[in-house]
Design a protein around this motif. Sequence first.
Motif, PDB file in Angstrom:
ATOM      1  N   PHE A 259       0.834  -1.196   0.000  1.00  0.00           N
ATOM      2  CA  PHE A 259       0.000   0.000   0.000  1.00  0.00           C
ATOM      3  C   PHE A 259       0.874   1.253   0.000  1.00  0.00           C
ATOM      4  N   TYR A 260       0.318   2.334  -0.544  1.00  0.00           N
ATOM      5  CA  TYR A 260       0.993   3.636  -0.536  1.00  0.00           C
ATOM      6  C   TYR A 260       0.703   4.321   0.793  1.00  0.00           C
ATOM      7  N   THR A 261       1.725   4.951   1.354  1.00  0.00           N
ATOM      8  CA  THR A 261       1.558   5.564   2.666  1.00  0.00           C
ATOM      9  C   THR A 261       0.898   6.932   2.606  1.00  0.00           C
ATOM     10  N   SER A 262       1.297   7.757   1.671  1.00  0.00           N
ATOM     11  CA  SER A 262       0.781   9.136   1.576  1.00  0.00           C
ATOM     12  C   SER A 262       0.780   9.577   0.119  1.00  0.00           C
ATOM     13  N   PRO A 263      -0.117   9.035  -0.708  1.00  0.00           N
ATOM     14  CA  PRO A 263      -0.056   9.277  -2.155  1.00  0.00           C
ATOM     15  C   PRO A 263      -0.297  10.715  -2.587  1.00  0.00           C
ATOM     16  N   GLY A 264      -0.718  11.571  -1.685  1.00  0.00           N
ATOM     17  CA  GLY A 264      -0.904  12.973  -2.040  1.00  0.00           C
ATOM     18  C   GLY A 264       0.405  13.717  -2.242  1.00  0.00           C
ATOM     19  N   PHE A 265       1.498  13.201  -1.652  1.00  0.00           N
ATOM     20  CA  PHE A 265       2.780  13.895  -1.803  1.00  0.00           C
ATOM     21  C   PHE A 265       3.998  12.981  -1.827  1.00  0.00           C
ATOM     22  N   ALA A 266       3.806  11.674  -1.651  1.00  0.00           N
ATOM     23  CA  ALA A 266       4.948  10.765  -1.610  1.00  0.00           C
ATOM     24  C   ALA A 266       4.662   9.508  -2.426  1.00  0.00           C
ATOM     25  N   ASP A 267       5.737   8.908  -2.958  1.00  0.00           N
ATOM     26  CA  ASP A 267       5.566   7.680  -3.742  1.00  0.00           C
ATOM     27  C   ASP A 267       5.943   6.428  -2.951  1.00  0.00           C
ATOM     28  N   GLU A 268       6.097   6.532  -1.620  1.00  0.00           N
ATOM     29  CA  GLU A 268       6.488   5.383  -0.798  1.00  0.00           C
ATOM     30  C   GLU A 268       5.444   4.275  -0.884  1.00  0.00           C
ATOM     31  N   LEU A 269       5.928   3.075  -1.182  1.00  0.00           N
ATOM     32  CA  LEU A 269       5.103   1.876  -1.238  1.00  0.00           C
ATOM     33  C   LEU A 269       5.633   0.912  -0.182  1.00  0.00           C
TER      34      LEU A 269
END
Length: 181
Positions: free
Chosen positions: A110-120
């Motif tokens: 899952f993406y942690t904070s898709p509004g500003f980060a691409d961390e998966l």
Amino acid sequence: MKHLEENTLSVSTIYNGKIIDVEVQDVSLPNGSTSKREIVKHPGAVAIIAVTKENKLLLVRQYRKALEKVIVEIPAGKLEKGEDPKESAVRELQEETGYESGSLRSIGSFYTSPGFADELIHLYVAEDLTFSKQQLDEDEFLDVLEVSLEEAEQMVLNEEIHDAKTVYAVQYLQLQQLLTK
């Protein structure tokens, strides 16, 4: 879905760090206007739902500078460049908790904070645990906790567990418990 897409016009990297990079992107919007997007680039991470033979969930308690407080989480860590997520999960579990897993399976990401980060974050369940030796990174300090599902549920309600990946883990275990009844 083309009617929702933003096209990148230019990218400026404003920070290159040990863990993240930060970009400012100029984009064209679906209506023809332009805007700026601040994007945190992250290599991805793994998180492990580790359950002992006694049916206890392994958690770690550690200080998080961004929050200026100690929080309780499931074991997790950043992917190294080019690292396979499963290999990272094996490494992080052993480093942080001292446990090795006889059974490690992926349950999704899952993406942690898709509004500003691409961390998966790639999430794994580890079972058939045996203790070997904890090997923390030199800048890592934490306590390992073993809690029942009921204790973890109470920790969520009391906001002792207050991060999304760990709440996700507790809810996953609750769902598994319901499905096996």
